[in-house]
Design an enzyme around this catalytic site. Structure first.
Site, PDB file in Angstrom:
ATOM      1  CG  HIS A 169     -24.822 -48.250  15.145  1.00  0.00           C
ATOM      2  ND1 HIS A 169     -23.454 -48.178  14.975  1.00  0.00           N
ATOM      3  CD2 HIS A 169     -25.355 -47.249  14.394  1.00  0.00           C
ATOM      4  CE1 HIS A 169     -23.173 -47.184  14.146  1.00  0.00           C
ATOM      5  NE2 HIS A 169     -24.304 -46.606  13.777  1.00  0.00           N
ATOM      6  CG  HIS A 214     -27.522 -47.460  10.229  1.00  0.00           C
ATOM      7  ND1 HIS A 214     -26.352 -47.341   9.494  1.00  0.00           N
ATOM      8  CD2 HIS A 214     -27.344 -46.657  11.316  1.00  0.00           C
ATOM      9  CE1 HIS A 214     -25.522 -46.527  10.107  1.00  0.00           C
ATOM     10  NE2 HIS A 214     -26.096 -46.085  11.219  1.00  0.00           N
ATOM     11  CD  GLU A 215     -29.555 -45.841  14.237  1.00  0.00           C
ATOM     12  OE1 GLU A 215     -28.780 -46.066  15.186  1.00  0.00           O
ATOM     13  OE2 GLU A 215     -29.339 -44.954  13.400  1.00  0.00           O
ATOM     14  CD  GLU A 242     -22.787 -43.847  11.835  1.00  0.00           C
ATOM     15  OE1 GLU A 242     -23.758 -44.038  11.080  1.00  0.00           O
ATOM     16  OE2 GLU A 242     -22.869 -43.963  13.078  1.00  0.00           O
TER      17      GLU A 242
END
Length: 312
Positions: A139, A135-136, A205
Site C-alpha cells: 500500500h 501487504h501494508e 486491496e
C-alpha cells in the site's frame, strides 16, 4: 497506469459530488464554499493524515529495543521487508487492540507508518505476520495510503453535509429541489459517496495483496493470514474503529466486522476472492514457502499453525 487513472477519475467524481451537494444546499455560493472546503480538506489530509489516524486508534511507536521479543521480531521483519523491496523503512506502531488487524498510513513512502494490533501478533505465526506487513508495505509503495485517506475524508464530508442539508434550509422552496430534493440528497449522496469509496478501496486491496505477495515471496502466508484474521475479527469488536468508521477502509480486513453484520457498501473485497487470487499466484511462483522460511530463519515454522498463540 490504468489503475491510477481509474483512481483519479473516481476521486474527481467524489470531489464533484461534494461540490454538487454544496450547490444543492446553498446554490452557487454553496458550491464555491464546498470547492474551497474540498481543497482545504485534501491539503490538511496530505500533511496530517498519518498523525490523525494513528492517534484515533491509540497506536504507539515501537522499535527493536522493545521489551517483548515478539514485538522486536515484528519490527525487524518490517524493516527487512522494506529493505528487500528497496523502500524507505517506515515507522512502526502497535495498537493495544485484541482484534487482529493492521493498516498503513502516510502521505508518501518517505513519511509512512505501518501499524498492527496486539491481537494480530498473538494470532498469527511469524510467516503470516510478514505476509500481512508486506501487504501494508505494498500500500505504501503504491501510494495508496494518501489516496485512501483523501477518499475517506471527502466521503465522510459528503455524508455529514448531506445529513445537515435539512438544517441548511430543507423547507426553502427556492432552493434546487426544495424539501423533496433535500430528502433525496440526504439519502442518495452518502450512497453515491459510499459506492465510489468502495470502488477505490476494493481495487487497491487486490493490488496490495499481489504486491505484498511479491514483497514477502509467499502468497500462501498472506492467504492463511487473511483467513485467520477474518475468522477472529468477526468475534472481536474494535472500539476505536467503531468510533471512527471512515478509517475502516485502511485496514487489511474490515474492522467493523465484530458487530456481526456486513456493511452493504463494504470497502473490502470478499476474503474468499482474495485468497483465491493469492493461491493462483502461489501456483505460479517457484518455491515461495522455502524463500519465506529462509528470510525468517529455520526456527520459524513453515506450516500453518492451528493454535493462535504468540510467536517469538
Amino acid at each position: 497506469m490504468h489503475n491510477h487513472l481509474r483512481t483519479f477519475t473516481l476521486l474527481a467524481a467524489l470531489t464533484a459530488l461534494f461540490v454538487g451537494v454544496g450547490y444543492l444546499i446553498g446554490g452557487a455560493g454553496g458550491m464555491l464554499i464546498a470547492l474551497v472546503l474540498a481543497g482545504g480538506m485534501n491539503l490538511f489530509s496530505y500533511w496530517n493524515s498519518d498523525k490523525i489516524v494513528l492517534k484515533m486508534h491509540g497506536a504507539q511507536p515501537v522499535d527493536e529495543t522493545h521489551a517483548e521479543p515478539m514485538v522486536r521480531n515484528f519490527v525487524r521483519d518490517v524493516f527487512d521487508l522494506a529493505d528487500g523491496a528497496g523502500m524507505p523503512r517506515p515507522k512502526v506502531y502497535l495498537m493495544a487492540t485484541d482484534q487482529p488487524n493492521a493498516f498503513a498510513t502516510g502521505r508518501n513512502p518517505e513519511n509512512a507508518a505501518v501499524a498492527a494490533t496486539a491481537g494480530l501478533l498473538r494470532l498469527l505465526d511469524r510467516r503470516e505476520v510478514r505476509g500481512v506487513m508486506a501487504h501494508e508495505l505494498a500500500h505504501v509503495k503504491n501510494r495508496d495510503t494518501l489516496t485512501m485517506t483523501v477518499t475517506a475524508t471527502i466521503a465522510g464530508a459528503i455524508s455529514a453535509l448531506a445529513n445537515f442539508a435539512l438544517f441548511f434550509g430543507g423547507n426553502d422552496r427556492e432552493r434546487p429541489g426544495g424539501l423533496i430534493g433535500t430528502l433525496a440528497l440526504m439519502i442518495l449522496a452518502p450512497m453515491a459517496a459510499g459506492l465510489v469509496q468502495m470502488a477505490i478501496s476494493r481495487g487497491r486491496e487486490y493490488e496490495a495483496d499481489r504486491g505484498g505477495a511479491e514483497i514477502c515471496g509467499d502468497p500462501q502466508a498472506l492467504a492463511d493470514a487473511l483467513q485467520k484474521i477474518e475468522r477472529y475479527a468477526r468475534g472481536t469488536v474494535n472500539l476505536a474503529a467503531e468510533r471512527n468508521p471512515a478509517t475502516g477502509q485502511m485496514f487489511i480486513i474490515n474492522p467493523l466486522a465484530g458487530r456481526g453484520a456486513d456493511n452493504l457498501f463494504s470497502t473490502h473485497p470478499a476474503t474468499a476472492n482474495r485468497v483465491a487470487a493469492l493461491m493462483k499466484m502461489a501456483g505460479s511462483m517457484a518455491a515461495p514457502v522455502a524463500r519465506a522460511a529462509r528470510a525468517v530463519g529455520t526456527a520459524v515454522p513453515v506450516t500453518r499453525r492451528s493454535d493462535p498463540g504468540p510467536w517469538g
